[in-house]
Design a protein around this motif. Structure first.
Motif, PDB file in Angstrom:
ATOM      1  N   GLU A   1       0.852  -1.185   0.000  1.00 10.59           N
ATOM      2  CA  GLU A   1       0.000   0.000   0.000  1.00 10.59           C
ATOM      3  C   GLU A   1       0.892   1.241   0.000  1.00 10.59           C
ATOM      4  O   GLU A   1       1.861   1.297   0.768  1.00 10.59           O
ATOM      5  CB  GLU A   1      -0.885  -0.007   1.240  1.00 10.59           C
ATOM      6  CG  GLU A   1      -1.966   1.049   1.208  1.00 10.59           C
ATOM      7  CD  GLU A   1      -2.860   0.969   2.439  1.00 10.59           C
ATOM      8  OE1 GLU A   1      -3.632   0.009   2.550  1.00 10.59           O
ATOM      9  OE2 GLU A   1      -2.737   1.875   3.286  1.00 10.59           O
ATOM     10  N   VAL A   2       0.571   2.166  -0.871  1.00  9.25           N
ATOM     11  CA  VAL A   2       1.391   3.390  -0.963  1.00  9.25           C
ATOM     12  C   VAL A   2       0.495   4.604  -0.757  1.00  9.25           C
ATOM     13  O   VAL A   2      -0.583   4.698  -1.357  1.00  9.25           O
ATOM     14  CB  VAL A   2       2.094   3.490  -2.340  1.00  9.25           C
ATOM     15  CG1 VAL A   2       2.992   4.723  -2.389  1.00  9.25           C
ATOM     16  CG2 VAL A   2       2.906   2.243  -2.642  1.00  9.25           C
ATOM     17  N   MET A   3       0.952   5.500   0.106  1.00 12.10           N
ATOM     18  CA  MET A   3       0.215   6.761   0.303  1.00 12.10           C
ATOM     19  C   MET A   3       1.158   7.908  -0.012  1.00 12.10           C
ATOM     20  O   MET A   3       2.254   7.994   0.558  1.00 12.10           O
ATOM     21  CB  MET A   3      -0.298   6.877   1.729  1.00 12.10           C
ATOM     22  CG  MET A   3      -1.627   6.165   1.898  1.00 12.10           C
ATOM     23  SD  MET A   3      -2.323   6.414   3.510  1.00 12.10           S
ATOM     24  CE  MET A   3      -1.293   5.397   4.495  1.00 12.10           C
ATOM     25  N   MET A   4       0.756   8.759  -0.941  1.00 11.38           N
ATOM     26  CA  MET A   4       1.617   9.865  -1.358  1.00 11.38           C
ATOM     27  C   MET A   4       0.934  11.192  -1.079  1.00 11.38           C
ATOM     28  O   MET A   4      -0.207  11.415  -1.496  1.00 11.38           O
ATOM     29  CB  MET A   4       1.911   9.799  -2.867  1.00 11.38           C
ATOM     30  CG  MET A   4       2.599   8.526  -3.304  1.00 11.38           C
ATOM     31  SD  MET A   4       2.973   8.576  -5.066  1.00 11.38           S
ATOM     32  CE  MET A   4       4.478   9.530  -5.057  1.00 11.38           C
ATOM     33  N   MET A   5       1.647  12.054  -0.399  1.00 11.49           N
ATOM     34  CA  MET A   5       1.130  13.408  -0.186  1.00 11.49           C
ATOM     35  C   MET A   5       1.458  14.258  -1.420  1.00 11.49           C
ATOM     36  O   MET A   5       2.282  13.848  -2.239  1.00 11.49           O
ATOM     37  CB  MET A   5       1.787  14.027   1.065  1.00 11.49           C
ATOM     38  CG  MET A   5       1.586  13.239   2.337  1.00 11.49           C
ATOM     39  SD  MET A   5      -0.140  12.892   2.676  1.00 11.49           S
ATOM     40  CE  MET A   5      -0.666  14.494   3.271  1.00 11.49           C
ATOM     41  N   PRO A   6       0.818  15.420  -1.571  1.00 13.16           N
ATOM     42  CA  PRO A   6       1.175  16.284  -2.705  1.00 13.16           C
ATOM     43  C   PRO A   6       2.682  16.552  -2.713  1.00 13.16           C
ATOM     44  O   PRO A   6       3.291  16.731  -1.664  1.00 13.16           O
ATOM     45  CB  PRO A   6       0.387  17.571  -2.435  1.00 13.16           C
ATOM     46  CG  PRO A   6      -0.762  17.134  -1.602  1.00 13.16           C
ATOM     47  CD  PRO A   6      -0.268  15.992  -0.775  1.00 13.16           C
ATOM     48  N   GLU A   7       3.239  16.542  -3.908  1.00 12.77           N
ATOM     49  CA  GLU A   7       4.683  16.737  -4.122  1.00 12.77           C
ATOM     50  C   GLU A   7       5.504  15.565  -3.597  1.00 12.77           C
ATOM     51  O   GLU A   7       6.738  15.658  -3.504  1.00 12.77           O
ATOM     52  CB  GLU A   7       5.193  18.037  -3.483  1.00 12.77           C
ATOM     53  CG  GLU A   7       4.487  19.269  -3.984  1.00 12.77           C
ATOM     54  CD  GLU A   7       5.433  20.306  -4.538  1.00 12.77           C
ATOM     55  OE1 GLU A   7       6.456  20.571  -3.923  1.00 12.77           O
ATOM     56  OE2 GLU A   7       5.097  20.848  -5.621  1.00 12.77           O
ATOM     57  N   GLY A   8       4.860  14.477  -3.249  1.00 14.02           N
ATOM     58  CA  GLY A   8       5.567  13.295  -2.755  1.00 14.02           C
ATOM     59  C   GLY A   8       6.242  12.546  -3.890  1.00 14.02           C
ATOM     60  O   GLY A   8       5.809  12.609  -5.044  1.00 14.02           O
ATOM     61  N   SER A   9       7.313  11.829  -3.548  1.00 18.95           N
ATOM     62  CA  SER A   9       7.985  11.014  -4.553  1.00 18.95           C
ATOM     63  C   SER A   9       8.762   9.905  -3.857  1.00 18.95           C
ATOM     64  O   SER A   9       9.170  10.055  -2.698  1.00 18.95           O
ATOM     65  CB  SER A   9       8.927  11.863  -5.404  1.00 18.95           C
ATOM     66  OG  SER A   9       9.960  12.380  -4.609  1.00 18.95           O
ATOM     67  N   ALA A  10       8.957   8.807  -4.539  1.00 17.41           N
ATOM     68  CA  ALA A  10       9.740   7.690  -4.001  1.00 17.41           C
ATOM     69  C   ALA A  10      10.046   6.718  -5.119  1.00 17.41           C
ATOM     70  O   ALA A  10       9.384   6.742  -6.173  1.00 17.41           O
ATOM     71  CB  ALA A  10       8.954   6.963  -2.910  1.00 17.41           C
ATOM     72  N   SER A  11      11.052   5.881  -4.895  1.00 18.94           N
ATOM     73  CA  SER A  11      11.299   4.771  -5.808  1.00 18.94           C
ATOM     74  C   SER A  11      11.249   3.489  -4.997  1.00 18.94           C
ATOM     75  O   SER A  11      11.661   3.477  -3.840  1.00 18.94           O
ATOM     76  CB  SER A  11      12.667   4.908  -6.476  1.00 18.94           C
ATOM     77  OG  SER A  11      12.652   5.993  -7.377  1.00 18.94           O
ATOM     78  N   ILE A  12      10.726   2.435  -5.584  1.00 20.63           N
ATOM     79  CA  ILE A  12      10.645   1.144  -4.882  1.00 20.63           C
ATOM     80  C   ILE A  12      11.304   0.090  -5.763  1.00 20.63           C
ATOM     81  O   ILE A  12      11.020  -0.001  -6.962  1.00 20.63           O
ATOM     82  CB  ILE A  12       9.173   0.748  -4.597  1.00 20.63           C
ATOM     83  CG1 ILE A  12       8.451   1.883  -3.863  1.00 20.63           C
ATOM     84  CG2 ILE A  12       9.102  -0.542  -3.794  1.00 20.63           C
ATOM     85  CD1 ILE A  12       6.959   1.624  -3.631  1.00 20.63           C
ATOM     86  N   ASP A  13      12.202  -0.701  -5.148  1.00 20.88           N
ATOM     87  CA  ASP A  13      12.885  -1.763  -5.892  1.00 20.88           C
ATOM     88  C   ASP A  13      12.246  -3.122  -5.598  1.00 20.88           C
ATOM     89  O   ASP A  13      11.890  -3.421  -4.455  1.00 20.88           O
ATOM     90  CB  ASP A  13      14.370  -1.810  -5.489  1.00 20.88           C
ATOM     91  CG  ASP A  13      15.179  -0.756  -6.203  1.00 20.88           C
ATOM     92  OD1 ASP A  13      14.571   0.064  -6.930  1.00 20.88           O
ATOM     93  OD2 ASP A  13      16.415  -0.749  -6.045  1.00 20.88           O
ATOM     94  N   PHE A  14      12.147  -3.928  -6.633  1.00 21.58           N
ATOM     95  CA  PHE A  14      11.599  -5.285  -6.511  1.00 21.58           C
ATOM     96  C   PHE A  14      12.615  -6.270  -7.088  1.00 21.58           C
ATOM     97  O   PHE A  14      13.234  -5.996  -8.121  1.00 21.58           O
ATOM     98  CB  PHE A  14      10.294  -5.420  -7.308  1.00 21.58           C
ATOM     99  CG  PHE A  14       9.197  -4.508  -6.830  1.00 21.58           C
ATOM    100  CD1 PHE A  14       8.313  -4.923  -5.845  1.00 21.58           C
ATOM    101  CD2 PHE A  14       9.060  -3.225  -7.364  1.00 21.58           C
ATOM    102  CE1 PHE A  14       7.317  -4.061  -5.401  1.00 21.58           C
ATOM    103  CE2 PHE A  14       8.069  -2.387  -6.925  1.00 21.58           C
ATOM    104  CZ  PHE A  14       7.187  -2.800  -5.943  1.00 21.58           C
ATOM    105  N   GLY A  15      12.743  -7.416  -6.421  1.00 21.38           N
ATOM    106  CA  GLY A  15      13.560  -8.485  -6.991  1.00 21.38           C
ATOM    107  C   GLY A  15      12.662  -9.413  -7.792  1.00 21.38           C
ATOM    108  O   GLY A  15      11.528  -9.686  -7.391  1.00 21.38           O
ATOM    109  N   VAL A  16      13.171  -9.882  -8.907  1.00 21.30           N
ATOM    110  CA  VAL A  16      12.393 -10.798  -9.759  1.00 21.30           C
ATOM    111  C   VAL A  16      13.141 -12.127  -9.802  1.00 21.30           C
ATOM    112  O   VAL A  16      14.353 -12.152 -10.043  1.00 21.30           O
ATOM    113  CB  VAL A  16      12.251 -10.244 -11.193  1.00 21.30           C
ATOM    114  CG1 VAL A  16      11.298 -11.101 -12.004  1.00 21.30           C
ATOM    115  CG2 VAL A  16      11.795  -8.797 -11.180  1.00 21.30           C
ATOM    116  N   PHE A  17      12.429 -13.218  -9.516  1.00 22.22           N
ATOM    117  CA  PHE A  17      13.087 -14.537  -9.547  1.00 22.22           C
ATOM    118  C   PHE A  17      12.191 -15.540 -10.267  1.00 22.22           C
ATOM    119  O   PHE A  17      11.004 -15.284 -10.475  1.00 22.22           O
ATOM    120  CB  PHE A  17      13.411 -15.004  -8.121  1.00 22.22           C
ATOM    121  CG  PHE A  17      12.201 -15.073  -7.224  1.00 22.22           C
ATOM    122  CD1 PHE A  17      11.472 -16.245  -7.102  1.00 22.22           C
ATOM    123  CD2 PHE A  17      11.785 -13.946  -6.507  1.00 22.22           C
ATOM    124  CE1 PHE A  17      10.348 -16.293  -6.273  1.00 22.22           C
ATOM    125  CE2 PHE A  17      10.673 -13.994  -5.690  1.00 22.22           C
ATOM    126  CZ  PHE A  17       9.949 -15.166  -5.570  1.00 22.22           C
TER     127      PHE A  17
END
Lengths: 133, 575
Positions: free
Chosen positions: B558-574
């Motif tokens: 679950e992701v909650m972003m406020m105005p002007e929010g930013s992030a990067s999320i890394d996922f491993g693939v197997f």
């Protein structure tokens, strides 16, 4: 000049097509841009039909120049403008040749083309101009 | 009295975006300090300003009079500071330069756009750059002289950096990308008339039809563009690295008038960056005022363009494992609908693009017919490649079959395909004894398998009359059958996000691949959404989260972003 700059002037660039009808290419004022969706809605409410887009999302057709002027005047009233300036492509090109900064270009454009005053504009007093939204 | 010492300018003037350095906008004595202060990476792109080196056309200044024309010195400083400098040579009107980059004496015929308006662009500080026609023979001759003089200077002084040609475009939602070479000026029309006269005898079809005229105009434009490109590539042969296509935000006709009306939408530009990336072009923010790219737009430009897309294009500065994040492409779509806007049938009308935009936004790449080449066959096999029958010609027909035979996944909409190529396709199936599985689901579908390769041929025209829900379900079902490994965002609101991928490094041996989604919220509303985590995916880490909360849950995040929010999320693939 101060008076001139406090007025809300709308610029409308138009072009005739091969059949003699007129189309609005772009419409803006110094603090706002009227996109094609806005003009389309206004056209729809005025003529009861959608604009006929040929190659671009330009607003029209207008049967003749009088028809275009009527629409321009309606637009000016709708957005509470003080006046609307109807510019041909040549008017715009000429102004662009002489100006290389945005404010100068707009000042130059205000003195060209056919200008329609919105005499019905309410609140012409100083305070209404200062507090206009 | 005038000041002769250049006034020091701030970073935004000399580094307007995406690692570009405007060497002519600051004193040569400040180059070292400016470049050493620049901490956004090791790549510095230096657009070459023709008019700055030649005002008259008879004389060229490369460090002879003005120190700011000393490109050798600039290159030496960059090397000493451990930066890799790349020259960008505009191959047509450059919107970021006065007169589009033409020396004053050549700025004679204003370039005109399709609307009949003179072409212009508004730069970051509000100056209006008028653009002039590159179809004037005098311009071409002067360009030839300039590239010759520049190449002599580069060779004489031993400048060792790569050179890319730069083709400039604007981006507009209504007209898609538009080349600044596109012109309707009298100079263009005159030379096009001569071209038309020469072609008249060769062409049997009705030359007066709008479709044919459109194609011929495009062909002529491409011919002249390629003259400039060939000229430059031959002049700089040893250092020539090819051509970069850059689309400049805020320069379309609509954007120009919007900017004359002092209107900017950071949110719109955020989406424009992603749209431009999906066309395999470099999005450039150099024309936008610094005040509107202070936060998210700047971050987006640095993360997605400078430190990912451009790194990939420049094929340099790889990390120790030889991998960095590149755009994640699942779908290659040939023949942009806008490239032949008169076509009644295209990926828009058969519903593919609306489906992908909603379901897998920007995980696709749109290519025009002549860009459809695969440099990496392995990559191409992992993607789903779409061909439009109406545009099938000999070259892309062979490319399609080659891809299929080498294990690729191909989808062909056969609507409008010529009988010649339909026959050839039929013969190909018979000669290779391929079994055709026929299915009826909203339209006729043929499924053909050859080893690992798979081809789906369908009649897209039948989708035109279907209600949108059924078209959506057609594409959903069809794409599900390819079992692609996809992660999706579940959100009622559109979320500005972009997927990238890289190979796993030596510390990540549990995974085959690392995927990164970069999320941005340029709106003034809070955004809440889920990322589904199917098997084969695991959440690795959250990076550079700003006004963002990430809550891992079972099989989803679950992701909650406020105005002007930013992030990067890394996922491993197997596997």
């Amino acid at each position: 000049m101060m008076e001139q700059e406090s007025l809300k002037v709308i610029f409308l660039i138009y072009s005739p097509d091969f059949s003699g009808s007129y189309y609005i290419l772009h419409c803006f004022e110094t603090e706002h841009f009227y996109d094609c969706e806005y003009l389309e809605n206004l056209y729809r409410s005025q003529y009861g039909k959608a604009p006929n887009f040929s190659k671009f999302p330009h607003t029209g057709p207008f049967e003749d120049f009088t028809d275009l002027k009527n629409f321009a005047f309606h637009l000016c009233k709708e957005v509470n403008g003080d006046r609307i300036v109807l510019l041909t492509l040549e008017d715009f090109q000429g102004a662009l040749d002489k100006n290389s900064q945005k404010p100068e270009l707009c000042r130059h454009l205000a003195g060209l083309g056919e200008s329609l005053e919105n005499l019905n504009q309410e609140g012409k007093g100083l305070f209404s101009k200062i507090f206009r939204t | 009295m005038s000041l002769t010492t250049p006034v020091p300018r701030d970073e935004d003037t000399t580094f307007p975006g995406e690692g570009w350095f405007y060497y002519w906008k600051t004193s040569a004595s400040l180059w070292r300090s400016k470049l050493s202060e620049y901490q956004k990476g090791g790549l510095v792109f230096v657009p070459l300003n023709w008019s700055f080196h030649s005002e008259t056309g008879d004389h060229y200044d490369f460090a002879e009079h003005r120190p700011e024309t000393d490109l050798k010195k600039l290159n030496t400083i960059a090397n000493e500071l451990g930066k890799k400098m790349i020259f960008l040579l505009p191959l047509g009107p450059a919107p970021f330069l006065p007169n589009g980059g033409l020396p004053h004496f050549l700025a004679r015929t204003a370039a005109v756009n399709d609307e009949g308006l003179p072409q212009f662009a508004i730069d970051a500080d509000g100056s209006i750059n008028k653009l002039y026609s590159f179809y004037d023979n005098r311009v071409y001759q002067a360009f030839t002289k300039f590239t010759y003089q520049l190449s002599q200077y580069i060779s004489r002084t031993g400048i060792n950096c790569d050179i890319f040609g730069l083709r400039c475009y604007s981006y507009c939602r209504h007209q898609s990308v538009k080349s600044f070479m596109s012109d309707r000026s009298p100079v263009f029309e005159q030379s096009f008339a001569r071209f038309l006269k020469a072609r008249r005898e060769e062409i049997e079809v009705d030359i007066n039809s709008p479709e044919v005229e459109w194609l011929l105009r495009a062909e002529y434009g491409k011919t002249i563009e390629s003259l400039y490109e060939t000229n430059a590539s031959e002049a700089f042969s040893a250092q020539w690295e090819g051509v970069l296509d850059a689309a400049f935000l805020g320069t379309s006709s609509e954007d120009n008038f919007s900017r004359l009306g002092n209107q900017h939408s950071e949110q719109k530009y955020s989406w424009d960056i992603l749209e431009i990336l999906s066309r395999d072009m470099v999005p450039s923010t150099v024309m936008l005022p610094a005040r509107i790219k202070k936060t998210l737009l700047k971050k987006q430009s640095d993360e997605l363009v400078l430190n990912s897309f451009l790194l990939n294009k420049a094929e340099t500065l790889q990390d120790e494992d030889g991998s960095f994040f590149q755009p994640l492409i699942h779908f290659e779509i040939g023949d942009l609908p806008t490239s032949k806007s008169f076509l009644k049938h295209n990926w828009q009308s058969n519903g593919l693009l609306p489906f992908l935009k909603t379901t897998f936004p920007f995980s696709y790449r749109l290519r025009s017919g002549d860009q459809f080449k695969f440099s990496d066959e392995q990559e191409a096999r992992e993607r789903l490649t779409f061909f439009l029958g109406e545009n099938i010609q000999k070259q892309n027909f062979h490319l399609m079959l080659k891809l299929f035979m080498s294990g690729g996944k191909v989808v062909l909409d056969r609507t409008g395909m010529s009988s010649e190529f339909l026959k050839k396709l039929e013969v190909f199936f018979i000669e290779n004894s391929l079994k055709i599985e026929k299915v009826n689901f909203h339209t006729h579908i043929h499924n053909i398998i050859l080893g690992e390769g798979r081809m789906v041929v369908f009649e897209g025209e039948k989708l035109h009359t279907l209600e949108p829900g059924k078209v959506f379900s057609f594409w959903q079902k069809l794409i599900e059958t390819f079992s692609l490994r996809l992660l999706t965002l579940d959100s009622t609101d559109p979320i500005v996000h972009y997927w990238r991928t890289r190979a796993a490094n030596s510390n990540e041996l549990n995974y085959e691949e690392i995927r990164r989604v970069s999320l941005y919220n340029p709106s003034s509303y809070k955004r809440k959404f889920l990322i589904q985590l199917p098997k084969h995916f695991v959440l690795l880490k959250v990076i550079d989260a700003l006004h963002v909360e990430v809550i891992p849950k079972k099989s989803q995040i679950e992701v909650m972003m406020m105005p002007e929010g930013s992030a990067s999320i890394d996922f491993g693939v197997f596997s």
